[in-house]
Design an enzyme around this catalytic site. Structure first.
Site, PDB file in Angstrom:
ATOM      1  N   HIS A   1      -0.896  -1.408   1.041  1.00 18.76           N
ATOM      2  CA  HIS A   1      -0.836  -2.357  -0.074  1.00 18.76           C
ATOM      3  C   HIS A   1      -1.522  -1.718  -1.278  1.00 18.76           C
ATOM      4  O   HIS A   1      -2.701  -1.359  -1.212  1.00 18.76           O
ATOM      5  CB  HIS A   1      -1.531  -3.668   0.291  1.00 18.76           C
TER       6      HIS A   1
ATOM      7  N   ASP B   1      -0.457  -8.927   7.648  1.00 19.78           N
ATOM      8  CA  ASP B   1       0.685  -8.015   7.584  1.00 19.78           C
ATOM      9  C   ASP B   1       0.550  -6.932   8.657  1.00 19.78           C
ATOM     10  O   ASP B   1      -0.522  -6.354   8.843  1.00 19.78           O
ATOM     11  CB  ASP B   1       0.767  -7.378   6.196  1.00 19.78           C
TER      12      ASP B   1
ATOM     13  N   SER C   1      -4.527  -1.989   4.393  1.00 19.30           N
ATOM     14  CA  SER C   1      -4.697  -2.666   3.114  1.00 19.30           C
ATOM     15  C   SER C   1      -6.117  -2.405   2.626  1.00 19.30           C
ATOM     16  O   SER C   1      -6.482  -1.253   2.428  1.00 19.30           O
ATOM     17  CB  SER C   1      -4.401  -4.166   3.260  1.00 19.30           C
TER      18      SER C   1
END
Length: 324
Positions: A168, A267, A141
């Site tokens: 992401h 995540d 991310s």
């Protein structure tokens, strides 16, 4: 991981405790001054690793370490000025014991590396099972594009596995990112994944914005067929690294290799755990090189990081594992 510090010097015990306390994945559970107390603490606390500065020229302390490593089966990182490890001490990793001024940042970075290498994993060892990895999955991310670019650029030409990558990313930015990767990673092809396509070795398939990237099924040749999913976001994320990692765990089991890089949030942690539970191998990026130590930290906290490595060492380790 749980660590016991054993050293006859209260000053050294305090120095080690103070510095190791800054590492997210290390939990100091006890401090002891001698081998007798160490054995008692191991029975009570069940550590993953012992950091010992005990003098093994003392027969009593040497016998204590033998009990720790052979009978109790707890690995030891030994701080010593010995040049070679005594033959009857197995499960011991020796690093040079410095004088007090030498307990500096460089020393502790080296110590932490040895602790992580000695820690007994919660899952079967990849080196024991000798898996034949067939897929590499990447998740990231915040700070991810730069981290992934450096990792991919260090994998050399003709990487032997398909690479699936969930990042992401905002809607509309994915195409530009894929083009940027293509312009800076000259050794490997990077493209946006397409629904229903077969992922082939030596190519990186990046999840498009607002689509989950998962493995639909695996062909007889070992290559995955990819699926782009409009399923609900997971914890407000689509693509979600967890979705990719879970599908890889399900389809490849012990033949799955995954790397969780810098990023905010958690995540990928649960996906790493499923990969480990299925016998696969996971690597989390060390705090020292993360832009944001969120996602790797979450995997470490779950016990789902088989290894924790700084960014420059990850590609080397991938190549070691793939070439086994």
């Amino acid at each position: 991981m749980k660590v016991i510090i054993a050293d006859g010097s209260a000053v050294v015990r305090a120095l080690i405790e103070h510095n190791l306390d800054t590492y997210h994945d290390i939990n100091i559970i006890s401090f002891v001054p001698n081998g007798k107390r160490l054995i008692e603490a191991i029975d009570d606390e069940r550590p993953n690793v012992v950091v010992s500065g005990l003098d093994i020229n003392d027969p009593v302390e040497k016998e204590s370490l033998r009990v720790v490593t052979i009978e109790k089966r707890v690995p030891v990182v030994l701080l010593s000025n010995l040049k070679t490890k005594p033959a009857n001490l197995v499960g011991v990793d020796i690093i040079e014991r410095p004088g007090l001024p030498g307990f500096n940042q460089e020393f502790f970075q080296n110590l932490v590396k040895h602790i992580r290498n000695r820690a007994s994993p919660s899952y079967p060892s990849a080196t024991d099972e000798k898996p034949n990895f067939k897929i590499l999955c990447l998740g990231a991310s915040t700070g991810g594009p730069s981290a992934v670019m450096k990792l991919l650029s260090s994998l050399g030409n003709n990487f032997p596995l398909p690479i699936l990558y969930a990042q992401h990313i905002d809607v509309g930015a994915d195409k530009n990112m894929a083009e940027w990767f293509a312009s800076v990673c000259h050794n490997i092809k990077v493209k946006l994944a397409e629904n229903g396509e077969e992922a082939k070795p030596g190519i990186v398939y990046m999840a498009p914005a607002d689509k989950h990237l998962v493995i639909d099924f695996v062909r007889q040749n070992g290559n995955p067929i990819l699926k782009l999913s409009d399923e609900e976001p997971e914890r407000f994320l689509r693509p979600a690294v967890n979705k990719l990692f879970r599908s890889a765990a399900k389809n490849y089991k012990k033949n799955c290799l995954a790397v969780l890089l810098t990023g905010m949030g958690s995540d990928g942690a649960e996906g790493c755990r499923e990969i480990c539970e299925n016998g696969g191998w996971t690597i989390a990026e060390d705090k020292s090189t993360c832009a944001v130590f969120g996602m790797p930290a979450a995997a470490i906290e779950l016990g789902a990081a088989r290894e924790v490595l700084p960014r420059p060492d990850i590609s080397k380790r991938i190549l070691e594992l793939v070439k086994k």
